[in-house]
Design an enzyme around this catalytic site. Structure first.
Site, short mmCIF file in Angstrom:
data_model
loop_
_atom_site.label_atom_id
_atom_site.label_comp_id
_atom_site.label_asym_id
_atom_site.label_seq_id
_atom_site.Cartn_x
_atom_site.Cartn_y
_atom_site.Cartn_z
CB THR A 140 -3.14 6.85 -2.51
OG1 THR A 140 -2.08 6.07 -2.87
CG2 THR A 140 -1.49 7.99 -3.31
CG ASP A 143 2.57 -3.38 8.87
OD1 ASP A 143 2.97 -4.62 8.25
OD2 ASP A 143 2.35 -2.72 8.30
CG ASP A 167 5.94 -3.91 9.86
OD1 ASP A 167 7.08 -4.81 9.00
OD2 ASP A 167 5.59 -3.05 9.20
NE ARG A 187 -2.73 -0.29 3.90
CZ ARG A 187 -3.66 0.45 4.33
NH1 ARG A 187 -5.06 0.35 4.64
NH2 ARG A 187 -2.52 0.99 5.68
C1 PRP Z 1 -1.43 -4.87 3.95
C2 PRP Z 1 -1.79 -6.10 4.04
C3 PRP Z 1 -2.61 -6.45 3.21
C4 PRP Z 1 -3.15 -4.84 2.79
C5 PRP Z 1 -4.79 -4.66 3.30
O1 PRP Z 1 -0.22 -5.19 3.31
O2 PRP Z 1 -1.38 -7.30 4.25
O3 PRP Z 1 -1.82 -6.62 1.89
O4 PRP Z 1 -2.16 -4.15 3.58
O5 PRP Z 1 -5.22 -3.58 3.22
P1 PRP Z 1 -5.97 -2.65 1.53
O6 PRP Z 1 -6.99 -3.66 2.31
O7 PRP Z 1 -6.23 -1.36 2.19
O8 PRP Z 1 -5.35 -2.92 0.39
P2 PRP Z 1 1.07 -3.89 3.04
O9 PRP Z 1 0.60 -3.00 2.02
O10 PRP Z 1 1.22 -3.36 4.62
O11 PRP Z 1 2.69 -5.16 2.61
P3 PRP Z 1 2.48 -5.91 3.27
O12 PRP Z 1 2.58 -7.51 3.51
O13 PRP Z 1 3.90 -6.13 2.75
O14 PRP Z 1 3.69 -5.75 5.08
N1 URA Z 2 -2.60 -3.44 6.90
C1 URA Z 2 -2.92 -4.03 7.91
O1 URA Z 2 -1.06 -4.81 8.34
N2 URA Z 2 -2.78 -3.82 9.06
C2 URA Z 2 -3.69 -2.90 9.11
O2 URA Z 2 -4.70 -2.89 9.65
C3 URA Z 2 -4.61 -1.77 7.66
C4 URA Z 2 -3.29 -2.50 6.55
#
Ligand code: PRP
Ligand code: URA
Length: 215
Positions: free
Chosen positions: A114, A206, A209, A110
């Site tokens: 945005t 997160d 993480d 993400r």
């Molecule tokens: C997180 C999560 C989803 C997304 C959800 O990933 O694992 O993929 O955000 O958010 P949304 O519904 O608003 O799209 P992130 O982008 O943090 O990446 P990561 O898994 O690499 O930490």
């Molecule tokens: N992605 C995450 O990992 N946690 C949240 O709460 C939203 C997006």
């Protein structure tokens, strides 16, 4: 604001063991090792629900006493499609349930400003259009990432898409089903809302993480 969606497209897997494990997952004091184990365990429960309607066929089995007519999965082909990174934490559990499944990867993150998904990888099985796809990602927040994943699979000709998340919010569910009313979403909980950074409240922070210990 109240977000509407078709509840028949959403299964909340609220078994007592699921609720118990989810509470530990949410706890800020839960460490990386336990967090990863819990994500795996919760994915097992969801995988069980998401495969409940797989077609069966008869098979003759010689037991120690006689030949019995038993059941086996009728050759349904599956693909597990994690959204990177956090979705990776759910893959092994589903492979334990369906060892013959193929695994496709969709990499996206993400954008911090945005909150829209930015794609960086798409590697899917060549015959993905013939497979039921189980898209896995622990978090369904704005729904942008999941809707992007579903659109990619549709563009490759996939007809049966089941989305397995651990925590969702009404806004995200509504966005995904508005973009594609034919998917089915499995979640362990529907939380209250998003905060100003599009994080789920109460949520679990997160997920990526916490699974990989990167913060
Ligand atoms: C997180 C999560 C989803 C997304 C959800 O990933 O694992 O993929 O955000 O958010 P949304 O519904 O608003 O799209 P992130 O982008 O943090 O990446 P990561 O898994 O690499 O930490
Ligand atoms: N992605 C995450 O990992 N946690 C949240 O709460 C939203 C997006």
């Amino acid at each position: 604001m109240a977000y509407e969606y078709d509840k028949s497209r959403v299964t909340v897997v609220d078994h007592p063991l699921v609720q118990h494990k989810l509470s530990i997952l949410r706890d800020v004091s839960t460490g990386t090792k336990q967090f990863r184990e819990l994500v795996r365990e919760l994915a097992l429960f969801e995988g069980y629900e998401a495969t409940r309607d797989l077609p069966l066929e008869d098979v003759e089995v010689q037991t120690p006493l006689e030949v019995a007519t038993c059941k086996q999965i009728a050759g349904k082909k599956l693909a597990i499609v994690p959204i990177l990174r956090a979705g990776l934490g759910m893959v092994d559990a589903l492979l334990e349930l369906v060892p013959s499944a193929r695994v496709g990867h969709l990499g996206m993150y993400r954008d911090p400003e945005t909150h829209k998904p930015v794609d960086y990888l798409c590697k899917l099985p060549a015959d993905v259009s013939e497979r039921t796809c189980l898209v896995v990602d622990p978090m369904l927040a704005t729904g942008g990432s999941l809707a992007d994943a579903v659109a990619t699979l549709r563009s490759r000709g996939v007809s049966d898409i089941r989305c397995l998340v651990l925590v969702a919010v009404p806004e995200g569910i509504s966005a995904v089903l508005e973009a594609d009313p034919d998917v089915h979403i499995y979640t362990c909980a529907v939380d209250r809302q998003l905060n100003e950074h599009a994080y789920i409240l109460p949520g679990l922070g997160d997920a990526g993480d916490r699974i990989f210990g990167t913060k």
